[in-house]
Each structure stands twice: as C-alpha cells, then as structure tokens.
Design a protein around this motif. Structure first.
Motif, short mmCIF file in Angstrom:
data_model
loop_
_atom_site.label_atom_id
_atom_site.label_comp_id
_atom_site.label_asym_id
_atom_site.label_seq_id
_atom_site.Cartn_x
_atom_site.Cartn_y
_atom_site.Cartn_z
N MET A 59 0.83 -1.21 0.00
CA MET A 59 0.00 0.00 0.00
C MET A 59 0.86 1.25 0.00
SD MET A 59 -3.19 0.20 -0.23
CE MET A 59 -3.82 1.63 0.64
N THR A 60 0.97 1.90 -1.12
CA THR A 60 1.76 3.12 -1.13
C THR A 60 0.93 4.28 -1.61
OG1 THR A 60 3.45 1.65 -1.96
CG2 THR A 60 4.04 3.93 -1.65
N THR A 61 0.28 4.87 -0.67
CA THR A 61 -0.41 6.11 -0.99
C THR A 61 0.58 7.25 -0.77
OG1 THR A 61 -1.10 6.30 1.27
CG2 THR A 61 -2.62 5.20 -0.24
N ILE A 62 0.26 8.40 -1.37
CA ILE A 62 1.05 9.59 -1.07
C ILE A 62 0.08 10.63 -0.53
CG2 ILE A 62 2.65 11.33 -1.94
CD1 ILE A 62 3.13 9.53 -4.34
N THR A 63 0.39 11.15 0.64
CA THR A 63 -0.47 12.16 1.23
C THR A 63 0.31 13.46 1.31
OG1 THR A 63 -1.30 10.37 2.58
CG2 THR A 63 -2.03 12.61 3.13
N ILE A 64 -0.24 14.46 0.66
CA ILE A 64 0.41 15.77 0.66
C ILE A 64 -0.52 16.73 1.34
CG2 ILE A 64 1.27 17.62 -0.83
CD1 ILE A 64 1.70 15.38 -2.97
N GLU A 65 -0.07 17.30 2.45
CA GLU A 65 -0.96 18.15 3.24
C GLU A 65 -0.40 19.55 3.39
OE1 GLU A 65 -1.59 16.29 7.02
OE2 GLU A 65 -2.47 14.51 6.06
N ASN A 66 -1.13 20.53 2.90
CA ASN A 66 -0.83 21.94 3.13
C ASN A 66 0.64 22.29 2.90
OD1 ASN A 66 -3.47 22.45 3.96
ND2 ASN A 66 -2.99 21.63 6.00
N ILE A 67 1.18 21.84 1.77
CA ILE A 67 2.57 22.14 1.47
C ILE A 67 2.68 23.59 1.00
CG2 ILE A 67 4.44 21.69 -0.16
CD1 ILE A 67 4.29 19.61 1.93
N LYS A 68 3.59 24.33 1.66
CA LYS A 68 3.85 25.70 1.23
C LYS A 68 5.33 25.85 0.94
CE LYS A 68 0.15 27.81 3.81
NZ LYS A 68 -0.23 28.51 5.03
N LYS A 69 5.63 26.65 -0.08
CA LYS A 69 7.03 26.86 -0.41
C LYS A 69 7.20 28.22 -1.06
CE LYS A 69 11.35 25.72 -1.36
NZ LYS A 69 12.31 25.49 -0.27
N SER A 70 8.17 28.97 -0.59
CA SER A 70 8.48 30.22 -1.30
C SER A 70 9.97 30.31 -1.53
CB SER A 70 7.96 31.42 -0.52
OG SER A 70 8.36 31.32 0.82
N PHE A 71 10.33 30.92 -2.64
CA PHE A 71 11.73 31.25 -2.91
C PHE A 71 11.86 32.75 -2.75
CE2 PHE A 71 11.39 27.34 -5.54
CZ PHE A 71 12.37 26.61 -4.91
N GLY A 72 12.65 33.18 -1.78
CA GLY A 72 12.70 34.62 -1.52
C GLY A 72 11.32 35.08 -1.12
N ASP A 73 10.81 36.13 -1.77
CA ASP A 73 9.46 36.58 -1.40
C ASP A 73 8.42 36.13 -2.43
OD1 ASP A 73 10.42 38.16 -3.34
OD2 ASP A 73 10.27 40.05 -2.23
N ALA A 74 8.80 35.19 -3.32
CA ALA A 74 7.81 34.66 -4.26
C ALA A 74 7.20 33.38 -3.69
CB ALA A 74 8.48 34.37 -5.60
N ASP A 75 5.88 33.41 -3.44
CA ASP A 75 5.20 32.19 -2.97
C ASP A 75 4.96 31.29 -4.17
OD1 ASP A 75 5.15 33.19 -0.46
OD2 ASP A 75 3.18 34.13 -0.68
#
Ligand SMILES: Nc1ncnc2c1ncn2[C@@H]1O[C@H](COP(=O)(O)OP(=O)(O)OP(=O)(O)O)[C@@H](O)[C@H]1O
Ligand SMILES: [Mg+2]
Lengths: 336, 290, 282
Positions: free
Chosen positions: A1-17
């Motif tokens: 069973m290999t599900t992938i759960t991605i929850e509320n991932i946030k990422k910014s480079f410098g001030d660019a979201d």
C-alpha cells in the motif's frame, strides 16, 4: 500500500510564494499527472515529494510514513529527470544497478533485477554501452529502467518525454503507460502537455500559480472544469466563456459566466427557434472538422463544426448551446 | 543572395578581375601560413637549441662556434646530476610542488564546489577576494612571511615555502574546480541522492569521476606554479633550496653545463603540463573574464 | 548540521588559508615597511631605498620594460588569437605549440635566451657560420645596456605572450558569430570588422589580460638576473637583494610597497580606461 499524502505544502523562494498550500491524496498504484503552465510550481512540488527541496511547511506521507524531514535517499522513491541524468561515467548496466548497489543488494539479485528491467524497457542489448553512445530515446529508457530497478514505493517523473521528438514521444508514451500499469507503482508525472496528461493519467491535478484547481480523472476534468482556469487551459481550442448571456434563462443564482466547449453546439445554416445568429470571422479547415472564430454579442466564440457544412467567411451561422453541456461559473471563477 | 545577383548584373566579372581576386587571396593565404609557421618556429626553436646544448658534451657546451645539431651526448646531463647540491634541490622542488598541489587542491576543491552548487550570503565577497589575489604580486608576500616564518619556526622549510606557493595556486584551484563542477549537471547528483546516496557518496561516486580529468589538470597547474616559482623560493629557502632557487643563486658561479641541463629539467614539466591541461586551458583563464 | 552551514564549512579552509597567507602578510608588508625594528612609525626604510643609487634605475628599468614588452605582446597576442580563430586545420596543434611557454618559468626562459645570446651562444655561431663575424662577440655586457634590454624584451615576449593569447582566444570564442555576419552584410571589410566588432567586444578580455600581464611585468626578476645580472637593476631584483644579500627586511618591504602601489595604480588605470558599462557587455 503506497499512498502519497500531501498536506498543506507551502514553499516560497525569496518573497515569491511558489506553492500556496497544496493538498493532494494520491491512491495506491495510481498514475497522477501534475499539469499546468510553465512556472506554476509543478517541478517544485515533485522535488518536494522527492526530498530534493524542503517545504516551508506542510506534511508529506508515503504510505503511513511521515517523510517530511527525511533526505531523498531514505524515502524509497525513484525519479526520472527531464534530461535523464544518466551517469556518463558508468555503463548502462551500472546505471541501472546504481540504486541497488547503494542498497547493498546481492550481486545475483542485482543482475536479475537489471536484466529484468532492461528487458522491460527493451534495452537489454545496450547494457555494456555508455550514455555517450546512446540516442535520446535510449537514454530515456535507461533512466526509466534505473528508476524501476530499485522497486521504489513511488516513481516521480519530471517531463520525461519533453526532450524527445514528436514521433518518439508518442511511441514512448504508450510504452510507458504499459510498463507502469504492469509495475503497479504509484506514479507522479509532471508535464505541461495536456494531451500527454489526458492519455496517461488516472487522475490529473491541474495546477495554477501554486494551487491545485482540480484533481480528478481526465473525463471529469474535461467535462466539468472546476474553475474557469481549468476550462481555459484544457481543450484545444479551450472552453468558451461568455459573460452574463441574457439570452439564456437557465442561469442559476450567482452565475457570472457560461462555459461551453467549441464542439457542444447545435448548428444550423438557417434561422430556427432558440438559435442564435453569429457572424463567422475566420475559418480553419482541419480535415476532421472546421474550426470557426466568430462573435456573439461582442464576445469572441470558437466553434467546431462538421467539415461538410458550407460556411463562408463573413457569413452568418445559427447556434444553440447544448443545454446539458452548459457549465456556469461564479464571480470567483468557480463552477456552480 | 540578392546582392550577389545584383553585382553580377552590374559588372560581369572579367577573367582578369577573377584572376586578380584569386591571386590576392593566394597571397593572403601564403602570408597567413608563413606567419603561423614563423611563430611556431619562434616558440620551438629556442627550446630546440636548449635541448641541443643540454645533450652535448662539455667541450661543445663551453666551446665555440656551436653546431645546431645535437650530439646526443649525456656528459652535460650527468655532470649536472652529479654537481653538488643539484639532486637535493631537485628533490626539494618536487617535494614543495607536491605539498603545493595537495594543499591547493585539498582546500580549493571544497570551495569550488561551494561556489558551484550553493547560493549563500557572502558568496560574491568570497569570489571577489579570490579574484583580488590575482591583482597582487603574490610572491612579494614571501618577504613578510620570511620574517613570520622565523618566529614560528617554519623558516627554511619546504612546507613553509609550499604554503606561499599554495597561496598562489589556491585561487586558481578554486576557480577552476568551480567551473568544473558547474559543468556537471546538478541532476546527476540529485539522481544519485534519490537512488540512495548521501551528499558525500554522491560526490564521491558521481561528481568525482566526472571531474577527475579537470581536477588532475588543476593539480598539475598547482604543481607547475610551485615548480616554476623563483622569487619566494629564493627568499624563503637557504639550506633547503629548490631547483629554481639553487640555479638563480649559483648562476654566476656555476658552469654552463649546469645552467643548460638545469634549464632543460626545468621546462620538462611545462611540456607535460600543457599536454594534460590543454582541454582546460580556456576554462582556467576564460573564467577570469567575469 | 543544517543545510545552510554546508557552503560555509566548505569555504572555511580556503578563507582561513587566504587570511593567514594573503591578507595577513599583505598587511604585514606595510607594517614592516613603515616601522622601526623597535616599533614606532618611520619612513626611514623608504629613505634607505630612495637614496640608494639603484632605486631610480630599477624603477626606470621596470617601467620601461613593462612599457615596451606589454604593448608588443598585446599586438602579437591579438594577431595570434585572430589567426587561431581563422584556422580550421591544425588549430589545436598550433594552439598547443603557441602556449607551451605558458608552463616555462622566467628562469628557464632566461637560460634559454642566454644560450642564444651568450658570447659562446647560438646567435654568434650563426653569424660566424654565415660569415658576418670572425670571432665570438660579447653582446650582453655593461657597455651595451641596450643590448641587455633588448635581450630581456625578446625573452619576455617569447615567454609571456602565451598567457595573453589564451585569454584573448577564449574571449574571441565568446563573441557570437552573428555579429560578424551582420557587419559583413552591411559591407564591413575584415579591417573594419576587427576595429568595430572584435576589439570593442573583446574589451573585458583585454582588460583582464592587460592587468594580469602588467602586474607580471612588474614582477620580472629571474630573466633579468640571468641576462643582465647587476647591470640591469629592476624593482623585484632589488627587493630580493635587500632581503637576501643585505638582510634588511624593512627596506625589502619598502620595495614591496612600491611594487604593490605601482600594481594598484596600473590596475585602476586599466579598469578605468577599458571600462565596459554593464549594459554594454555581451
Ligand atoms: N531554486 C529556486 N530559486 C528561486 N526560484 C525558483 C527556484 N526553483 C524554482 N523557482 C521558481 O519557482 C517557480 C516554479 O518553478 P517550477 O520549476 O516548479 O515550475 P514548473 O511548473 O516546473 O515549470 P516548467 O514547466 O517550466 O518546468 C518559477 O517561477 C521558478 O522561477
Ligand atoms: Mg519543471
């Protein structure tokens, strides 16, 4: 069973979201395609799943395992890169064996695994060559074989076909589909080519400026675009959007725009009850059908019609949108 | 295309004009080839004459007029090798050059990797300092270091000398390795990470083998910088003279055999050096453009 | 260890090394040049060297050498680089041969040219063989300062043009072909293309090459020792003499300061004269 759960991932480079709270639940053995225009953050999301980038916040789980803080080597994922990244100093055999050697697998097992995956990708005759002696398509096969050989929980691919010529791309596409169906590996695949996405995916996640607008199977995405953006991105030509069409009385409350695909019109050369007249501006004959650009009450409208209809530039055509195909969108561009 | 046809219509070229044109072209071509040949001879002929001298008997080396053809007599070379202090100096030169190589590659490679693979605060400042070292006559720094080395007990040691030579070679090592690593796609490393390597393993298994020829070239470069350096060697070594220091200090005293044989020994690494680094010559200096 | 720390850990060894063996001795040169042996500021060391009879000749010789050698080398190197860029066959071989002197020290170059120009040397032998002279002539002695100067100039041009060549060849490689084609279509002949396209676009490389080469010219030392001996004092040789023969570290440091200041002035000069505005770079 290999599900992938991605929850509320946030990422910014410098001030660019770049990623603004992405959430995605990928099922076991599912083929998910991340689709979106250049720069929308597809690669960034994929690299976060791989562990090559670190998210600012949010959780990644593979199966039940929280891998958010693990380095790539501990995630048991495999990745195919756009430029293949086949190691130039190793033979094809050693390339495919690389991950297994890192896991200290026995030589017998390595030989067996390498030969099996090589056969799967039809490169068994190339095992002693170096990447400099391979064509682009062959390199691509080596990259996929290398990824499959480690029997990963998750296979990640970043535009793996975009460096191939058009014909080879078609061929590799169907081959990939077969191989991956057989290997039953949960796969995340990045592309900006909607045809590729439609033909490969179990489910497509359409990305728009760091958000996922819709995550659904290809038919559903085509038929019921969740947002105006999705409708405008998918389909060639894309969905038509008409602002407050007063001729229609079926609009639900709060509806701002009508979305209708170019092929979803009833067409007539003569005026009929309930049909609207449009003036034809350009005609493109595409063999299987004709593509018209026209104008309805000052708004551009694209229509696909049968190639036999004797239309003329500047002429008038009568249309009726098929009622069951009409989709309504509110002020925020979301479907009602 | 269009211009060509226009020209032809205006004046149909007479055979005379064509002949003239081809003959000036021929003259240019001849000039080009002969000046290239002259410049090749200009570089090679003096070296050839040094070889002639070094491979002649002592009588010929000290005699006159000289022949332009080598005798292939080893008398001069053997005399040089047996001359007092030469062997020790030769060994010292090798040791100092080896130290220089190890220090500058050992310190320079990680820095080059950092410049190629990371964005960090102070990166540009670091690069500026590296470039700045080239805008200074570095061997001069041997003068204060001679005084400092006496205080710390490094005076007249090969290690002390190789520290100075390494400060000459290190900036090159950093810039060369940085450009080497930049030339290796980062995806190769990432692929290795995903396939189970940690950073060090990925470097060792993937980057290193690919960078090895370039690393060798910059090591050889460091070697040659030390091998050729005269000023600091002469200032910093007294009993432990390197070959260059030995030759420059015994110039007036030593016989002609020693000079010419020594000269030949000195330039041998140069030929080897250029052979090894020829592929990297441009990344070495090309990067100095920015 | 956090990821942010990696690059700093990696550059730390080089930074410490350069602090210890570049920055510190650099400051120490000035300290030694401007302090007594007992401590305390002084300009005595500079007085020592200024009143030394060799100071002005060595300054003059060094500058004059740089002034003659560097422009000659530059023209030669530009010519060679253009030839290389036009070559199809044998380009690599020719380039290899032309850059051989890059690995040859000025000491070895001095020895090579001594073998040619010595009283017993090859040039005299050649002149004898063709019947111009009857017996060995001594060229390199104190009666012929100009001959010594010329010998050094030849040796330097022979040895150190290669470094300019390499920088310029790589600079020419950076210029896109389209510029030449465009110029040619607008009717510029080879000469005009050289002056209007190649040289202006080559300015950053020229700048680097000139700075590097001029500084190296101020460091000229071993060639002069061999070909000129004491007949031809230069700054670096004097610094060496004061440090080594007269054991006067202060005076040697003062010479070093003079050389450093000269280097700095010329670097600034080149940076200014050959300045390329950022917007105008390729
Ligand atoms: N290391 C980084 N530093 C700064 N900005 C970055 C970095 N990596 C990506 N970005 C920015 O993040 C945005 C999204 O990049 P990403 O590579 O995820 O796009 P993409 O959807 O894969 O596009 P493409 O289809 O062109 O590959 C881009 O605007 C890019 O400039
Ligand atoms: Mg991408």
């Amino acid at each position: 069973m290999t599900t992938i759960t991605i929850e509320n991932i946030k990422k910014s480079f410098g001030d660019a979201d770049i990623l603004k709270s992405v959430t995605l639940d990928i099922k076991d053995q599912e083929f998910t395609v991340l689709l979106g225009p250049s720069g929308c953050g597809k690669s960034t999301l994929l690299r976060i799943i791989a562990g090559l980038e670190t998210q600012d916040s949010g959780v990644i789980k593979i199966g039940e395992r929280d891998v958010s803080a693990l380095p790539p080597r501990d995630r048991n994922v495999a990745m195919v890169f756009q430029n293949y990244a086949v190691f130039p100093h190793l033979t094809v055999f050693e390339n495919i064996a690389f991950g297994l050697r890192m896991k200290k697998v026995s030589d017998d097992k390595i030989k067996h695994n390498v030969e099996r995956t090589a056969e799967l990708m039809h490169i068994e005759h190339l095992l002693s060559r170096y990447s400099g002696q391979l064509s682009g398509g062959q390199r691509q096969r080596v990259a996929v074989a290398r990824a499959l050989a480690v029997e990963p929980d998750v296979l990640l691919m970043d535009e793996p076909l975009s460096n191939l010529d058009a014909l080879l791309r078609l061929q590799m596409r169907s081959e990939l589909k077969n191989v991956l169906e057989e290997s039953k590996t949960t796969t995340v695949y990045v592309t900006h080519d909607q045809v590729e996405a439609m033909s490969l995916a179990d489910r497509i996640a359409v990305m728009n400026e760091g958000r996922i607008d819709q995550y659904d199977n290809p038919d559903e995405i085509y038929r019921n675009p969740a947002t105006e953006y999705v409708g405008g991105f998918i389909g060639n030509p894309p969905m038509n959007f008409l602002t407050s069409p007063h001729w229609s009385n079926s609009a639900p409350d709060g509806a701002q725009k009508l979305g209708i695909r170019p092929e979803d019109f009833l067409v007539s050369m003569e005026d009929q009850v309930g049909y609207l007249p449009v003036q034809i501006q350009t005609i493109e004959k595409l063999g299987s059908h004709q593509q018209l650009t026209s104008e309805l009450e000052g708004q551009g409208l694209r229509i696909n019609i049968a190639s036999e209809l004797p239309v003329q530039q500047g002429g008038i055509l009568f249309l009726q949108p098929k009622p069951e195909k009409m989709r309504w969108y509110d002020v925020r561009g979301e479907i009602i | 295309m269009k211009m060509d046809t226009n020209n032809q219509r205006e004046s149909e070229p007479t055979p005379d004009v064509v002949a003239n044109y081809t003959s000036t072209k021929k003259v240019w071509r001849w000039l080009f080839i002969s000046s290239a040949a002259f410049l090749i001879a200009w570089v090679l002929f003096p070296i050839y004459l040094l070889v002639v001298s070094a491979l002649s008997s002592a009588d010929v080396v000290n005699g006159w007029p000289k022949s332009f053809i080598p005798e292939f007599d080893l008398e001069t070379m053997t005399f040089f090798m047996n001359y007092y202090g030469v062997l020790a100096a030769l060994k010292n030169s090798l040791v100092a050059a080896a130290f220089t190589m190890i220090i500058s590659i050992g310190l320079g490679t990680p820095a080059g990797y950092a410049l190629a693979r990371f964005d960090f605060w102070g990166k540009e400042a670091f690069r500026m300092i590296i470039l700045l070292t080239r805008a200074f006559p570095m061997p001069l720094l041997a003068l204060p270091l001679a005084v400092i080395f006496i205080q710390v007990g490094l005076d007249d040691t090969l290690f002390g000398l190789s520290l100075v030579h390494a400060s000459l070679a290190l900036p090159f090592a950093v810039l060369i390795t940085a450009s080497l690593f930049l030339g290796i796609p980062v995806e190769l490393e990432e692929a290795a990470w995903v396939l189970g390597c940690n950073r060090w393993q990925a470097f060792y298994k993937v980057v290193m083998p690919l960078a090895l020829p370039g690393l060798t070239a910059s090591a050889v470069f460091a070697f040659v910088i030390s091998w050729n350096e005269v000023f600091a060697a002469a200032v910093l070594t007294i009993n432990n003279q390197t070959l260059t220091a030995f030759l420059v200090q015994s110039l007036s005293a030593s016989p002609a055999e020693v000079k010419f044989a020594g000269g030949l020994i000195l330039i041998l690494p140069a030929l080897l050096f250029l052979y090894v680094v020829r592929k990297y010559l441009f990344s070495m200096w090309g990067i100095s453009n920015r | 260890m956090s990821k942010k720390a990696y690059p700093y850990v990696l550059i730390m060894p080089s930074v410490l090394f350069l602090l210890a063996f570049f920055v510190y001795p650099f400051l120490q040169v000035f300290a030694q040049a401007f302090t007594h042996s007992e401590g305390g500021l002084t300009i005595a060391h500079f007085e020592t060297i200024f009143y030394d009879f060799n100071f002005l000749p060595s300054l003059k010789n060094t500058l004059l050498l740089a002034l003659v050698v560097v422009p000659a080398q530059l023209c030669l190197a530009i010519g060679m680089a253009l030839m290389i860029s036009k070559m199809e066959k044998g380009r690599d071989t020719v380039l290899y041969v032309w850059t051989i002197p890059l690995g040859i020290s000025d000491l070895a170059a001095g020895i090579i040219w001594l073998g040619l120009l010595d009283q017993n040397g090859f040039i005299n032998s050649f002149l004898f063989h063709v019947g111009i002279i009857d017996e060995a002539q001594s060229w390199l002695n104190y009666q012929n300062p100009w001959a010594i100067f010329a010998a050094i100039v030849f040796a330097e041009i022979w040895r150190a043009t290669a470094i300019l060549l390499v920088i310029l060849v790589s600079g020419i490689g950076l210029i896109p072909k389209e510029y030449y084609e465009a110029a040619e279509i607008f009717g510029a002949n080879a000469w005009v293309r050289l002056w209007k396209v190649t040289l202006p676009l080559l300015r950053p490389s020229l700048q680097t090459a000139l700075i590097l080469r001029t500084l190296l010219a101020f460091e000229v030392f071993a060639v002069v020792m061999i070909l000129g001996g004491s007949n031809m004092p230069v700054l670096m040789g004097e610094a060496y003499n004061w440090a080594f023969s007269y054991r006067d570290a202060g005076a040697a440091a003062a010479y070093a300061v003079v050389i450093l200041v000269l280097s700095l002035l010329f670097t600034l000069f080149y940076l200014r004269v050959l300045r390329v505005p950022k917007e105008a770079q390729i």
